[in-house]
Design a protein around this motif. Structure first.
Motif, PDB file in Angstrom:
ATOM      1  N   ILE A  76      42.604  29.637  86.342  1.00  0.00           N
ATOM      2  CA  ILE A  76      44.005  29.706  85.401  1.00  0.00           C
ATOM      3  C   ILE A  76      44.996  30.460  86.106  1.00  0.00           C
ATOM      4  O   ILE A  76      46.249  30.212  86.142  1.00  0.00           O
ATOM      5  N   ALA A  80      48.825  29.462  87.213  1.00  0.00           N
ATOM      6  CA  ALA A  80      49.969  30.075  86.760  1.00  0.00           C
ATOM      7  C   ALA A  80      50.872  30.650  87.871  1.00  0.00           C
ATOM      8  O   ALA A  80      52.164  30.600  87.775  1.00  0.00           O
ATOM      9  N   ALA A  83      52.429  27.314  89.635  1.00  0.00           N
ATOM     10  CA  ALA A  83      53.084  26.353  89.069  1.00  0.00           C
ATOM     11  C   ALA A  83      54.480  26.042  89.562  1.00  0.00           C
ATOM     12  O   ALA A  83      55.278  27.072  89.879  1.00  0.00           O
ATOM     13  N   ARG A  89      53.761  26.063  80.758  1.00  0.00           N
ATOM     14  CA  ARG A  89      52.928  26.089  79.530  1.00  0.00           C
ATOM     15  C   ARG A  89      51.340  25.944  79.855  1.00  0.00           C
ATOM     16  O   ARG A  89      51.223  24.948  80.859  1.00  0.00           O
ATOM     17  N   ILE A  90      50.483  26.519  79.363  1.00  0.00           N
ATOM     18  CA  ILE A  90      49.064  26.365  79.556  1.00  0.00           C
ATOM     19  C   ILE A  90      48.703  26.047  78.095  1.00  0.00           C
ATOM     20  O   ILE A  90      48.777  26.847  77.397  1.00  0.00           O
ATOM     21  N   VAL A 104      44.337  33.088  79.505  1.00  0.00           N
ATOM     22  CA  VAL A 104      45.579  32.295  79.344  1.00  0.00           C
ATOM     23  C   VAL A 104      46.433  33.301  78.529  1.00  0.00           C
ATOM     24  O   VAL A 104      47.761  33.244  78.697  1.00  0.00           O
ATOM     25  N   CYS A 107      48.129  35.382  81.128  1.00  0.00           N
ATOM     26  CA  CYS A 107      49.019  34.786  81.836  1.00  0.00           C
ATOM     27  C   CYS A 107      50.659  34.752  81.227  1.00  0.00           C
ATOM     28  O   CYS A 107      51.499  34.582  81.888  1.00  0.00           O
ATOM     29  N   MET A 112      54.369  32.793  81.629  1.00  0.00           N
ATOM     30  CA  MET A 112      53.627  31.402  80.995  1.00  0.00           C
ATOM     31  C   MET A 112      53.705  31.540  79.638  1.00  0.00           C
ATOM     32  O   MET A 112      53.586  32.602  78.878  1.00  0.00           O
ATOM     33  N   PRO A 114      51.219  30.488  76.439  1.00  0.00           N
ATOM     34  CA  PRO A 114      50.277  29.945  76.031  1.00  0.00           C
ATOM     35  C   PRO A 114      50.127  29.358  74.610  1.00  0.00           C
ATOM     36  O   PRO A 114      50.959  29.737  73.766  1.00  0.00           O
ATOM     37  N   THR A 138      54.354  21.312  80.906  1.00  0.00           N
ATOM     38  CA  THR A 138      52.937  21.853  80.962  1.00  0.00           C
ATOM     39  C   THR A 138      52.165  21.831  82.478  1.00  0.00           C
ATOM     40  O   THR A 138      52.264  20.998  82.978  1.00  0.00           O
ATOM     41  N   LEU A 140      49.084  23.357  82.946  1.00  0.00           N
ATOM     42  CA  LEU A 140      47.683  23.246  82.995  1.00  0.00           C
ATOM     43  C   LEU A 140      46.993  23.107  81.677  1.00  0.00           C
ATOM     44  O   LEU A 140      47.560  23.485  80.610  1.00  0.00           O
ATOM     45  N   ALA A 168      50.091  17.374  84.494  1.00  0.00           N
ATOM     46  CA  ALA A 168      49.627  18.592  84.279  1.00  0.00           C
ATOM     47  C   ALA A 168      48.267  18.415  84.796  1.00  0.00           C
ATOM     48  O   ALA A 168      47.355  17.327  84.952  1.00  0.00           O
TER      49      ALA A 168
END
Length: 369
Positions: A76, A80, A83, A89-90, A104, A107, A112, A114, A138, A140, A168
């Motif tokens: 993760i 991040a 990216a 966006r996660i 998340v 992040c 990022m 979440p 996005t 992830l 993604a």
């Protein structure tokens, strides 16, 4: 003690104990060039091959970690930090493990965004919400194969397709499913753990598809292809490898045993409500409730039964399960729920005796209410 907490951890397989006991006498550093080091390295690579074969995902690389929490954090946080511009966006499901949810959330400090997807009352992700959230921005998408609290199997094929459609990456937490059922898709990244499959605690792995590269979480000696620095433990690797091989060798036998236990457990607790989907579920997990009872009192009264109120990671927090709340249960209903986990070394008599104790305690509560 009757052990019914397989989602928290599993008993060490006798074969794993034997392999690790033998390996205790071999102390070579697997990153050293001399003969002892090369032998240790060979044991690590044998273990890596065994775990990879059980995972069964084809072309990719398996990185040993200290456990699934480190594997998830590596994946993760790596995505991040690496990216592409515009992908901030996660997206994860609201019922994911804390190792995902908290990472998340953290992040957001990296810029990022979440997004946590709601689930329906059966614990399955709301696919309309998923389709709306997973867009071109996005980076992830994360989904758990089998939920650690209620055993629900998420539709990984549909979730993966949404991620692939927008370019993604897709990360799967396969901790509860690994060794028990194959993944229906090939994710970009997969996190697994040894101690959930009768292996030792302190070791897990992150699998990466093809030549996928992400920035490392830890820096140092550049071990594990530069992604995970630090000296590996051949002892733990050997235990993980044997545990994984046993899962592959015994998959049909273990599955039949769990299915028999599941059918018996459902009959024994026929008057209770199953939390989460009954149709899309790993059958080694029975999360049930009986409205009006105090599950914590059952736990303290049935001292001969090792069971759980939810995730072991949240034990003692005083909070009700975020998974049960996400399915729409009230705090009172969540506090009336228990989780029974069983598997390879659970006997039918163990299950029947535990059920009798639990049912007697619940009935006693109802009589004095």
């Amino acid at each position: 003690m009757i052990y019914l907490d397989y989602q928290a951890t599993t008993p060490l397989a006798p074969e794993v104990i034997a392999a690790m006991t033998e390996a205790l006498a071999r102390y070579g550093n697997p990153h050293s060039a001399h003969a002892m080091g090369r032998r240790a390295a060979a044991e690590v690579e044998l273990a890596r091959d065994r775990v990879s074969r059980t995972l069964g995902l084809g072309d990719g690389r398996l990185i040993f970690t200290s456990g699934a929490t480190e594997a998830l954090n590596t994946a993760i946080q790596g995505v991040a930090r690496g990216a592409p511009s515009g992908r901030t966006r996660i997206v994860a499901i609201a019922t994911e493990h804390a190792a995902v949810l908290d990472t998340v959330t953290a992040c957001a400090l990296e810029g990022m965004e979440p997004v946590f997807l709601p689930v329906k009352d059966d614990g399955l992700v709301d696919m309309n919400a998923a389709e709306a959230a997973i867009d071109e921005g996005t980076a992830l998408v994360i989904a758990m194969q089998a939920n650690n609290e209620i055993g629900v199997l998420q539709p990984l094929d549909e979730i993966s397709a949404l991620a692939e459609k927008v370019g993604a990456l897709f990360l799967c937490d396969a901790v509860q499913g690994f060794g028990r059922m194959p993944l229906p898709v090939v994710p970009d990244m997969v996190a697994i753990s040894a101690h959930k499959v009768h292996g030792p605690k302190g070791i897990g792995a992150l699998w990466l598809k093809g030549d996928l590269a992400i920035p490392p979480l830890m820096h140092g000696g550049g071990q594990e292809g530069g992604l995970r620095s630090g000296t590996l433990s051949p002892l733990l690797c050997a235990g993980f490898g044997v545990a994984a091989k046993l899962c592959l060798d015994r998959r049909d036998e273990d599955a039949a045993h769990v299915e028999a236990l599941w059918e018996t457990a459902k009959a024994l607790f026929a008057g209770w409500t199953i939390n989460g989907s009954v149709d899309h579920r790993y059958h080694g997990n029975l999360n049930i409730r009986r409205d009006g009872i105090d599950a914590a009192r059952i736990l303290s009264s049935c001292r001969r039964v090792a069971m759980s109120l939810g995730s072991a990671c949240a034990s003692g927090s005083g909070r009700t399960s975020h998974v049960l709340r996400a399915t729409g249960l009230t705090d009172m209903q969540a506090r009336s729920s228990i989780r029974l986990g069983f598997g390879r070394y659970t006997t039918m008599s163990d299950l029947e005796e535990a059920a009798l104790l639990i049912l007697e305690t619940a009935s006693e509560q109802e009589r004095i209410a």
